[in-house]
Scaffold this active site. Structure first.
Site, PDB file in Angstrom:
ATOM      1  CG  HIS A  84      -1.956  -1.108   1.118  1.00  0.00           C
ATOM      2  ND1 HIS A  84      -2.038  -2.132   2.028  1.00  0.00           N
ATOM      3  CD2 HIS A  84      -2.898  -1.370   0.194  1.00  0.00           C
ATOM      4  CE1 HIS A  84      -3.000  -2.966   1.674  1.00  0.00           C
ATOM      5  NE2 HIS A  84      -3.538  -2.528   0.566  1.00  0.00           N
ATOM      6  CG  HIS A  88       0.085 -13.139   5.061  1.00  0.00           C
ATOM      7  ND1 HIS A  88       1.121 -12.305   4.707  1.00  0.00           N
ATOM      8  CD2 HIS A  88      -0.799 -13.102   4.038  1.00  0.00           C
ATOM      9  CE1 HIS A  88       0.881 -11.787   3.513  1.00  0.00           C
ATOM     10  NE2 HIS A  88      -0.280 -12.261   3.067  1.00  0.00           N
ATOM     11  CG  ASP A 128      -5.384 -13.263  -5.621  1.00  0.00           C
ATOM     12  OD1 ASP A 128      -5.993 -13.080  -6.687  1.00  0.00           O
ATOM     13  OD2 ASP A 128      -4.451 -12.536  -5.233  1.00  0.00           O
TER      14      ASP A 128
END
Ligand SMILES: Cc1cc2nc3c(=O)[nH]c(=O)nc-3n(C[C@H](O)[C@H](O)[C@H](O)COP(=O)(O)O)c2cc1C
Length: 414
Positions: free
Chosen positions: A17, A104, A351
């Site tokens: 970002h 993650h 996704d």
């Protein structure tokens, strides 16, 4: 680190970002005709929002050429490529202020650096792969012009739904039953697959019947607020022999390194791969044959085009496994950063399966590795060609002068 390569050096920058992502490519040969469109084609195949099988994050991923190119020709100086992040929504990730997402990179980045990007995956996000795909498109164009190299990747499995990769197995595990590591259908697909046939289906599986089943599997995962993994197979045709730098930088080791640096990868196999361990040498050996042009080729190619860490002129092919994306909207019992147990249902746009978008990333990393390996081998051959011919050694020790010249031409001229 964020730089790959020895002579063709690619540095990527950017987070999920931040203002922009991209790459600096140092060592691209001068004189290559190159336009933004050459790069954009591959970025469009990677970008989010291509179908209902990918994240809805809306990014155009339009590349801006910053340096190293004038009037459509490379100058030999560093090429700067930049893509603006336009659809940042940091607020989507407020939950992860409290929870490291299971599987993650939130926890490990914080542990390692003591600080991390405030939202999204930061540097571990697939946004980083934009720089790789852009650099790969340049490498690929050079390889295509110089040697007619073709690189095609495709989705070979989603979850447990797979192309007919392997021959129907095989009876008694204790016996040698005559099976082959890869099915004839799969080998003929490797020989003939093209990007248009890959892109004909949103899954990027070139086998229509299997592709439909894969699509249904991804949608099932998405509807269940879950995710699913898969594999990508890549084939490289017309690669000259002689690429790869034994012993630590064997070509397959470089490819494995490059592929396993792509986010979400979990496995790599070259040629017959793990199935190669299941058949005896008498059936696994790639016997030599004389090709039409007089050079040596192999009758089979279980080696995957690489022997001793050096390309042998046959097709190079390998498979990469991608895990199911970690960020899922389904509730997961886990713990917050402070250790308190809790339940995370991740928000944001994600996704459900990464493999359709991973296809151009795998192609790009292959191109970057092969470009670097080609430039290294060209410099070796050019240096050797300045020496007088060797006439004192037996023929099994040194290539005859004529063959050596032909080999030099294969790696030094078009
Ligand atoms: C094309 C592509 C898209 C991805 N999209 C997501 C995603 O939407 N959500 C997610 O959690 N991970 C996604 N990932 C994977 C993460 O970037 C990666 O798994 C995460 O940073 C953890 O790193 P690791 O899997 O390499 O250990 C994607 C990866 C690729 C290659």
């Amino acid at each position: 680190m964020s730089t790959y390569g020895t002579l063709f050096r690619v540095t990527t920058f950017g987070e999920s970002h931040c203002a922009s992502v991209g790459a600096i490519i140092d060592g691209c040969p001068p004189g290559l005709e190159l336009s933004a469109q050459d790069i954009q084609i591959q970025l469009n195949r990677r970008r989010p929002g291509q179908s209902d099988l990918t994240t809805p994050r809306n990014e155009k991923d339009a590349v801006q050429l910053q340096s190293g190119i004038e009037q459509g020709v490379t100058l030999g100086t560093p090429i700067g490529l930049l893509v603006r992040n336009e659809d940042q929504r940091p607020h989507d990730y407020s939950e992860t202020d409290l929870y490291p997402r299971p599987s993650h990179a939130d926890y490990t980045y914080l542990e390692k650096y003591g600080i991390k990007a405030s939202s999204g995956g930061g540097r571990s996000s697939a946004r980083e792969t934009i720089g790789r795909v852009a650099a790969g498109a340049i490498a690929e164009k050079y390889l295509r012009i110089a040697h007619g190299v073709e690189i095609v990747a495709f989705v070979s499995s989603v979850g447990r739904i797979s192309l007919p990769t392997t021959a129907p197995t095989m009876g008694n595990e204790d016996e040698d039953d005559g099976g082959e590591p890869l099915s004839p259908e799969f080998r003929s697909l490797l020989a003939s697959v093209t990007r248009p046939t890959v892109d004909a289906h949103p899954t990027r599986c070139p086998h229509p019947e299997t592709a439909e089943r894969m699509k249904a599997r991804i949608i099932r995962a998405k509807d269940a607020s879950d995710s699913i993994g898969g594999t990508v197979t890549c084939v490289v045709r017309n690669l000259p022999p002689g690429l790869g730098e034994p012993v630590f930088d064997k070509l397959e080791a470089l490819l494995a390194h490059a592929m396993l640096s792509i986010p979400a990868t979990k496995g790599f196999e070259i040629g017959s791969g793990f199935r190669g361990a299941e058949v005896p040498g008498s059936r696994h050996n790639d016997a030599f044959v004389q090709r039409a042009d007089g050079s040596l080729g192999t009758r089979t190619n279980w080696s995957g085009g690489i022997q001793g860490g050096i390309s042998n002129g046959e097709d190079v092919y390998f498979r990469v496994a991608f895990k199911s994306p970690a960020t899922i909207a389904r509730k997961q019992d886990t713990a917050k950063y402070d250790g308190e147990a809790g339940t995370l249902a991740a928000r944001g746009r994600h996704d459900p399966c990464v493999v359709p978008r991973a296809v151009p990333i795998v192609e790009a990393m292959a191109a970057i590795v092969l470009m670097d390996a080609l430039l290294i081998q060209k410099s070796r051959v050019a240096a050797m060609s300045l020496l007088p011919p060797i006439t004192t050694l037996p023929p099994t020790m040194v290539m005859p002068q004529k063959a050596r010249q032909e080999a030099a031409n294969t790696t030094t001229t078009q």
